[in-house]
Design a protein around this motif. Structure first.
Motif, short mmCIF file in Angstrom:
data_model
loop_
_atom_site.label_atom_id
_atom_site.label_comp_id
_atom_site.label_asym_id
_atom_site.label_seq_id
_atom_site.Cartn_x
_atom_site.Cartn_y
_atom_site.Cartn_z
N LEU A 14 3.38 -41.72 -42.16
CA LEU A 14 3.48 -43.09 -41.68
C LEU A 14 3.40 -43.16 -40.16
CD1 LEU A 14 6.17 -44.64 -44.05
CD2 LEU A 14 3.73 -45.18 -43.95
N THR A 15 4.10 -42.27 -39.49
CA THR A 15 4.06 -42.28 -38.02
C THR A 15 2.67 -41.91 -37.52
OG1 THR A 15 4.89 -40.01 -37.95
CG2 THR A 15 6.52 -41.80 -37.73
N ALA A 16 2.00 -41.03 -38.21
CA ALA A 16 0.66 -40.65 -37.79
C ALA A 16 -0.31 -41.80 -37.97
CB ALA A 16 0.19 -39.43 -38.59
N THR A 17 -0.19 -42.56 -39.06
CA THR A 17 -1.10 -43.68 -39.27
C THR A 17 -0.82 -44.81 -38.29
OG1 THR A 17 0.36 -44.53 -40.99
CG2 THR A 17 -1.54 -43.20 -41.69
N ARG A 18 0.43 -45.03 -37.90
CA ARG A 18 0.76 -46.06 -36.91
C ARG A 18 0.16 -45.70 -35.55
NH1 ARG A 18 7.03 -47.16 -38.15
NH2 ARG A 18 6.73 -48.34 -40.06
N SER A 19 0.32 -44.46 -35.17
CA SER A 19 -0.22 -44.06 -33.87
C SER A 19 -1.74 -44.13 -33.88
CB SER A 19 0.25 -42.66 -33.49
OG SER A 19 -0.26 -41.72 -34.41
N PHE A 20 -2.37 -43.83 -35.00
CA PHE A 20 -3.82 -43.93 -35.10
C PHE A 20 -4.26 -45.39 -35.02
CE2 PHE A 20 -7.70 -44.42 -37.63
CZ PHE A 20 -8.54 -43.60 -36.90
N ALA A 21 -3.51 -46.28 -35.68
CA ALA A 21 -3.84 -47.69 -35.66
C ALA A 21 -3.67 -48.26 -34.27
CB ALA A 21 -2.96 -48.45 -36.66
N GLN A 22 -2.69 -47.79 -33.52
CA GLN A 22 -2.50 -48.27 -32.16
C GLN A 22 -3.62 -47.77 -31.24
OE1 GLN A 22 1.40 -46.89 -31.23
NE2 GLN A 22 2.44 -48.48 -32.45
N ASN A 23 -4.07 -46.56 -31.43
CA ASN A 23 -5.15 -46.01 -30.61
C ASN A 23 -6.51 -46.60 -30.97
OD1 ASN A 23 -3.40 -44.40 -29.22
ND2 ASN A 23 -3.75 -42.60 -30.52
N ASN A 24 -6.60 -47.19 -32.13
CA ASN A 24 -7.86 -47.76 -32.58
C ASN A 24 -8.27 -48.95 -31.71
OD1 ASN A 24 -10.10 -47.99 -34.12
ND2 ASN A 24 -9.11 -48.99 -35.85
N ASP A 25 -7.30 -49.66 -31.11
CA ASP A 25 -7.62 -50.79 -30.25
C ASP A 25 -8.41 -50.35 -29.02
OD1 ASP A 25 -6.30 -52.42 -31.99
OD2 ASP A 25 -4.40 -52.39 -30.88
N LYS A 26 -8.18 -49.18 -28.52
CA LYS A 26 -8.89 -48.69 -27.34
C LYS A 26 -10.36 -48.44 -27.63
CE LYS A 26 -4.79 -46.53 -25.42
NZ LYS A 26 -4.14 -45.27 -25.10
N ASP A 27 -10.69 -48.10 -28.87
CA ASP A 27 -12.07 -47.81 -29.22
C ASP A 27 -12.92 -49.07 -29.30
OD1 ASP A 27 -11.49 -45.16 -29.34
OD2 ASP A 27 -11.17 -45.13 -31.51
N THR A 28 -12.32 -50.21 -29.52
CA THR A 28 -13.08 -51.44 -29.69
C THR A 28 -13.25 -52.22 -28.39
OG1 THR A 28 -11.09 -52.65 -30.30
CG2 THR A 28 -12.41 -51.69 -32.11
N THR A 29 -12.79 -51.69 -27.30
CA THR A 29 -12.96 -52.40 -26.03
C THR A 29 -14.43 -52.41 -25.64
OG1 THR A 29 -12.58 -50.38 -24.77
CG2 THR A 29 -10.67 -51.78 -25.20
N ILE A 30 -14.81 -53.45 -24.93
CA ILE A 30 -16.20 -53.61 -24.52
C ILE A 30 -16.42 -52.81 -23.25
CG2 ILE A 30 -17.93 -55.25 -23.74
CD1 ILE A 30 -16.50 -57.34 -25.47
N ARG A 31 -17.41 -51.98 -23.29
CA ARG A 31 -17.73 -51.14 -22.14
C ARG A 31 -18.91 -51.74 -21.39
NH1 ARG A 31 -17.59 -45.49 -25.44
NH2 ARG A 31 -15.36 -45.49 -25.86
N PRO A 32 -18.94 -51.55 -20.08
CA PRO A 32 -20.09 -52.06 -19.33
C PRO A 32 -21.35 -51.28 -19.69
CG PRO A 32 -18.68 -50.77 -17.90
CD PRO A 32 -17.97 -50.89 -19.23
N PRO A 33 -22.51 -51.92 -19.57
CA PRO A 33 -23.76 -51.22 -19.93
C PRO A 33 -24.02 -50.04 -18.99
CG PRO A 33 -24.24 -53.33 -18.90
CD PRO A 33 -22.76 -53.27 -19.11
N ILE A 34 -24.68 -49.05 -19.51
CA ILE A 34 -25.00 -47.85 -18.74
C ILE A 34 -26.28 -48.10 -17.95
CG2 ILE A 34 -25.63 -45.42 -18.90
CD1 ILE A 34 -24.04 -45.33 -21.51
#
Length: 174
Positions: A14-34
């Protein structure tokens, strides 16, 4: 399994899935174009490349084997010139290298003049038949150097007629 151990494993999951779910928000951030670096395309110029080739290999292209009479300077003998004259293998290798460079320059000239687009324009060949025709009927350097555009077109047309007659009798290429 013991009940305490199963509870412990469930809590870890459970703690591992919570920490993964919290880190998932960082992956969906919009990055500036290269931004890519700009690339400058330089048009190929045979004459400039040939001059650069001649500059790079000037020493090798102007090599001349020393003559025996150049060894003597009046009543004395130039030891360095005598040494250079007697190095037969080294002189032979330098002459062979010079000839190889001259042949390479001639091949570059032929490949610049005798292009697939020129042959395609005259013969309407394409694909493997174009490659086969160009391999078998490449004109000589001396012909291309002295020929006009009309002479080159006429030679390609003449060789194309020979190619059409012999194309069916040629063995297949591996």
């Amino acid at each position: 399994m013991k009940p305490v151990l199963t509870i412990w494993l469930l809590l870890l999951c459970l703690t591992a899935t919570r920490s993964f779910a919290q880190n998932n928000d960082k992956d969906t951030t919009i990055r500036p174009p290269i931004q890519l670096k700009t690339v400058q395309i330089i048009q190929y110029n045979f004459y400039k490349d040939s001059l650069a080739f001649r500059d790079d290999y000037a020493k090798e292209l102007t090599f001349r084997r020393p003559k025996w009479y150049e060894v003597y300077q009046g009543m004395s003998v130039n030891i360095n010139a005598l040494y250079k004259v007697t190095q037969y293998k080294k002189n032979k290798k330098k002459i062979a290298f010079r000839n190889m460079l001259l042949n390479k320059e001639q091949e570059m000239f032929v490949s610049r003049v005798y292009t697939p687009s020129l042959v395609n324009k005259v013969t309407q060949l394409d694909g493997d038949s174009l490659k086969l025709f160009m391999q078998r009927y490449t004109p000589d350097y001396s012909f291309l150097k002295n020929a006009s555009d009309y002479d080159i077109y006429a030679e390609i047309k003449k060789q194309y007629l020979v190619f059409l007659k012999t194309r069916d009798s040629l063995p297949p290429q591996p």
